[in-house]
Design a protein around this motif. Structure first.
Motif, short mmCIF file in Angstrom:
data_model
loop_
_atom_site.label_atom_id
_atom_site.label_comp_id
_atom_site.label_asym_id
_atom_site.label_seq_id
_atom_site.Cartn_x
_atom_site.Cartn_y
_atom_site.Cartn_z
N TYR A 206 0.72 -1.56 -0.11
CA TYR A 206 0.17 0.03 -0.36
C TYR A 206 0.84 0.92 0.15
N PRO A 207 1.12 1.56 -0.92
CA PRO A 207 2.26 3.39 -1.21
C PRO A 207 1.19 4.19 -0.33
N SER A 208 2.17 5.14 -0.20
CA SER A 208 1.50 6.36 -0.27
C SER A 208 1.25 7.27 -2.01
N GLU A 209 1.04 8.30 -1.80
CA GLU A 209 1.17 8.72 -3.01
C GLU A 209 2.14 9.39 -3.57
N LEU A 210 2.98 9.63 -2.81
CA LEU A 210 4.06 10.29 -3.04
C LEU A 210 5.41 9.09 -3.31
N LEU A 242 9.24 -3.72 -10.67
CA LEU A 242 8.62 -2.07 -9.94
C LEU A 242 8.50 -2.85 -8.81
N TYR A 243 7.81 -3.58 -8.10
CA TYR A 243 7.07 -4.30 -7.20
C TYR A 243 8.43 -4.80 -6.08
N CYS A 244 9.23 -5.61 -6.52
CA CYS A 244 10.31 -5.85 -6.04
C CYS A 244 11.53 -4.66 -5.11
N ASN A 245 11.67 -3.45 -6.27
CA ASN A 245 12.60 -2.43 -5.58
C ASN A 245 11.31 -2.05 -4.78
N HIS A 246 9.81 -1.43 -5.16
CA HIS A 246 9.68 -0.52 -3.78
C HIS A 246 9.33 -1.39 -2.55
N ARG A 247 8.73 -1.87 -3.28
CA ARG A 247 7.81 -2.47 -1.49
C ARG A 247 8.69 -2.90 -0.75
N PRO A 248 8.56 -1.97 0.94
CA PRO A 248 8.81 -2.41 2.04
C PRO A 248 9.81 -3.64 1.95
N PHE A 250 11.04 -5.39 4.46
CA PHE A 250 10.58 -6.19 5.68
C PHE A 250 9.51 -5.65 6.47
N GLY A 251 8.47 -5.57 4.83
CA GLY A 251 6.93 -5.49 5.38
C GLY A 251 6.72 -4.17 6.08
N LEU A 252 5.45 -4.18 6.70
CA LEU A 252 4.84 -3.02 7.63
C LEU A 252 4.84 -3.79 9.24
#
Length: 354
Positions: A206-210, A242-248, A250-252
């Motif tokens: 769940y990415p932020s708007e930025l 894109l998913y692999c590089n941008h996702r956290p 270690f998750g949230l």
């Protein structure tokens, strides 16, 4: 002299000029969330986000190396010394590292011809000889193309997450052509960039708007310097990277949600917050959320819409005039972290997670 905000939640820990591999000039930044970011040297806009090494602690300093016309990057973490092949792409096999200082590394420099590296930590200064051939061998053994990125997905290439990504990718094409239509649909190799946030959220990121803006701009302007044109579509391979590089990385962790709620509640709130205060903070702090958007988000979280997905069905499920009254009945007057995470967000109780 001017200052620019580079991060939304992470802390920038090191920066260096990115070697002139591309026509565009970049400033490379490493942050506390195990990410590298390439910023346009003129506009300071984020042009690319890449996963950094995950070696127990984040990168603390980066240094550029040039050997026989080839570009590399050296770095130190809390106790390790490592090297990475350039250009950066998020492939973990392009990085190798070893234990450098058991009592902590504090600084890293290279000699002018990049043959030796010098690290300091505690009362020790060490000299290291650079051998890029070992790094190249490690990268070659890791595979090419998408293979290293499939390894980053839970279950690998044939795992459930990879299959989900493919299913969402093709469903996004159907969604763009209207799910309810009976006409013949065209399924191709691309989806529009507008569908990227929806696919990411469907995958549990769940990415932020930025972050959404950074992801879209990364793809949109990826070929602009070479061709002068913007990209409006994305293929599956680029979406996976894109998913692999941008996702956290270690998750949230759930405890961060609790800590954030306790911080907002204040020291005198005993971990509890008035409903009106929470709604006001959600609208006015951080990224702006309008009142209609907030009402829609809460209605979705509290399952007021049922199976409705489009605007027309949502309007039919809940009358706009009744939405505010219904939300008041579903939201307690006073909320604590447990009510917020379990009742609103739908997370499992902390005891169940532990």
């Amino acid at each position: 002299m001017s200052t620019d905000k580079m991060e939304q939640s992470a802390i920038p820990v090191s920066c260096a000029w990115y070697p002139p591999i591309n026509k565009e000039h970049f400033l490379l930044i490493a942050n506390s969330e195990y990410k590298y970011k390439l910023l346009n040297a003129t506009t300071k806009r984020c042009r690319k986000t890449l996963m950094g090494p995950t070696l127990g602690s984040h990168v603390q300093k980066i240094v550029n190396l040039t050997r026989e016309g080839e570009q590399f990057m050296a770095f130190i973490t809390e106790d390790k010394l490592g090297m990475t092949l350039l250009p950066l792409d998020g492939n973990p096999h392009n990085t190798t590292a070893l234990l450098g200082h058991c009592d902590g590394a504090t600084n890293l420099v290279s000699c002018p011809h990049s043959r030796f590296l010098f690290t300091a930590g505690g009362k020790v200064c060490r000299m290291w000889e650079v051998n890029p051939d070992v790094l190249k061998g490690t990268a070659a053994l890791g595979g090419s193309g998408l293979d290293p990125f499939y390894e980053l997905l839970e279950g690998g290439k044939g795992g459930p997450l990879a299959r989900e990504m493919e299913e969402y990718f093709y469903y996004a094409q159907m969604r763009a052509q209207s799910v309810a239509t009976t006409e013949h649909r065209k399924v191709g190799k691309y989806v529009t960039l507008e569908e990227v946030p929806n696919i990411m959220r469907a995958l549990g990121f769940y990415p932020s708007e930025l972050q959404i803006q950074d992801m879209i701009n990364e793809v949109k302007f990826s070929q602009y310097v070479e061709t002068g044109k913007t990209v409006t579509e994305i293929d599956l391979a680029t979406l996976i990277k894109l998913y692999c590089n941008h996702r956290p990385v270690f998750g949230l962790p759930l405890y961060k949600v609790y800590d954030s709620f306790l911080t907002l509640a204040g020291a005198d709130g005993q971990g509890q917050m008035d409903r009106g205060l929470l709604l006001s903070l959600l609208q006015n702090r951080g990224e702006h959320i309008s009142e209609p958007e907030l009402a829609e988000f809460l209605a979705s979280l509290l399952d007021m819409y049922g199976s409705a997905t489009n605007t027309e069905d949502k309007m039919a499920a809940v009358e706009p005039a009744e939405a505010g009254v219904t939300l008041e009945t579903l939201l307690p007057e006073v909320l604590d972290a447990d009510v917020f995470t379990e009742h609103i967000l739908g997370f499992m109780p902390v005891t169940a997670v532990e």
